[in-house]
Scaffold this active site. Structure first.
Site, short mmCIF file in Angstrom:
data_model
loop_
_atom_site.label_atom_id
_atom_site.label_comp_id
_atom_site.label_asym_id
_atom_site.label_seq_id
_atom_site.Cartn_x
_atom_site.Cartn_y
_atom_site.Cartn_z
N GLU A 85 -21.40 -40.31 -23.31
CA GLU A 85 -22.78 -40.34 -23.78
C GLU A 85 -23.74 -40.68 -22.65
OE1 GLU A 85 -26.11 -40.49 -26.47
OE2 GLU A 85 -24.19 -39.44 -26.37
N HIS A 327 -17.25 -22.17 -24.40
CA HIS A 327 -17.91 -21.36 -25.44
C HIS A 327 -19.39 -21.73 -25.53
CE1 HIS A 327 -18.12 -18.79 -28.89
NE2 HIS A 327 -18.42 -19.77 -29.73
#
Length: 368
Positions: A85, A327
């Site tokens: 994060e 992706h």
């Protein structure tokens, strides 16, 4: 103020084009880091913003961990989730500084004929994007905010590409005459925008799929749960944008039927984008010799095929981390290649309009 010579203007544009290109690359990295953070379930690795448990870095020593746990007793420190994060935040913060630097440099060098409104708009959009990053944490991964935050990242990247292209055009030593395109090629421009809209819609579906953890709702291909059209799919629940604020959405709150509906919609969207762009690129390719768009067309085609294959691999291999991140990155690549193709199409001169038949008749009568 003294006038700036063309050589000075081009030199400044070239320098800013380099920094804009660097910003584009960093934006791709930020998007990939965001995907990595989501996929390792670290979206709430730090329960506050912009720091982590009140610190600038993830607390690791016993003293800081004890302080952090006392501050946020409901979310004990997990160092392995805190760092993804924070790394994402550091990269996003660096991108923000770079964008603000571009905006300031554009304003200071506006006499050089550089774009000013676009970098200022990107800087303002970065502020909004940062707010969505904060709300992603404070609203506990509320799907609406997460999806908009993802779309904001792709939007920022597209705007930075446009800025880079404009600066590079300004940095050219001489403006070559734009080649004229055939009328048949000009008629394809609205269809190019249609293709861009489909790609954006598909990215939005992908963002909603990721925000609701629906990527693993179907684990077989080409069917879903052994059926071509799974029974009980709940589209109303799956695409309900009125979900309540408050619960912790880590891992998702939707029912299985709702997630299957989202996943199947994303699959159908992928097939639609593949078919539409395949036909459009085929039509453009037939006129590549006249337009000079062969590289731009091939770039879109390569990104399209690779993205489709990565989507299939995601399902076959049950969302491996490296493939899932790729992706996301290739989704950005497909969007950028479409923006680039449209840009190149706009650099071609529109065909000259032939005079209307009745005008020709009048001219003959006047000159007779």
């Amino acid at each position: 103020m003294t006038a700036m010579s063309p050589e000075q203007s081009r030199a400044i544009a070239k320098k800013l084009a380099f920094w804009a290109t660097l910003a584009c690359l960093l934006a791709v990295v930020v998007i990939m880091l965001g995907a990595w953070t989501r996929l390792v379930h670290a979206g709430l690795g730090c329960p506050d913003w912009p720091g982590c448990y009140g610190f600038l870095t993830v607390p690791q020593d016993e003293t800081r961990i004890a302080i952090a746990n006392a501050r946020f007793p409901e979310t004990p420190v997990d160092v392995s989730k805190g760092w993804p994060e924070m790394i994402h935040r550091y990269a996003a913060g660096t991108l923000g500084l770079l964008v603000f630097g571009l905006a300031i440099a554009s304003v200071r060098n506006r006499r050089a004929g550089l774009p000013v409104k676009l970098p200022l708009f990107i800087a303002g959009f970065i502020v909004l994007q940062a707010a969505f990053g904060m709300w992603t944490v404070t609203l506990k991964l509320w799907p609406q905010v997460v999806a908009l935050h993802l779309l904001g990242g792709f939007t920022t990247l597209s705007l930075l590409l446009l800025l880079t292209l404009r600066l590079r055009r300004r940095a050219r030593e001489s403006e070559a005459p734009r080649p004229a395109m055939a009328a048949s090629l000009a008629r394809l421009r609205p269809w190019l925008y249609g293709g861009l809209l489909l790609v954006i819609t598909q990215i939005a579906l992908g963002a909603w799929t990721a925000a609701n953890y629906a990527a693993v709702a179907c684990t077989d291909l080409p069917t879903c749960q052994g059926q071509w059209w799974p029974e009980g799919m709940d589209f109303q629940h799956g695409f309900d944008i009125t979900q309540h604020v408050g619960p912790n959405y880590l891992g998702g709150q939707l029912t299985s039927d709702g997630r299957v509906a989202i996943h199947v919609s994303h699959r159908l969207g992928a097939v639609l984008v593949l078919g539409y762009l395949a036909i459009l690129l085929g039509l453009l390719w037939r006129q590549r010799a006249q337009s000079g768009l062969d590289r731009a067309i091939a770039l879109v085609g390569g990104a399209l095929v690779l993205q489709f294959c990565l989507g299939l691999t995601n399902v076959w291999l049950h969302i491996p981390l490296i493939v899932a991140v790729a992706h996301n990155a290739m989704g950005a690549g497909l969007l950028l290649s479409m923006v680039h193709l449209i840009w190149r199409h706009h650099q071609l001169a529109l065909p000259a309009l032939s005079p209307a038949p009745h005008t020709t008749t009048i001219n003959r009568e006047v000159t007779a």
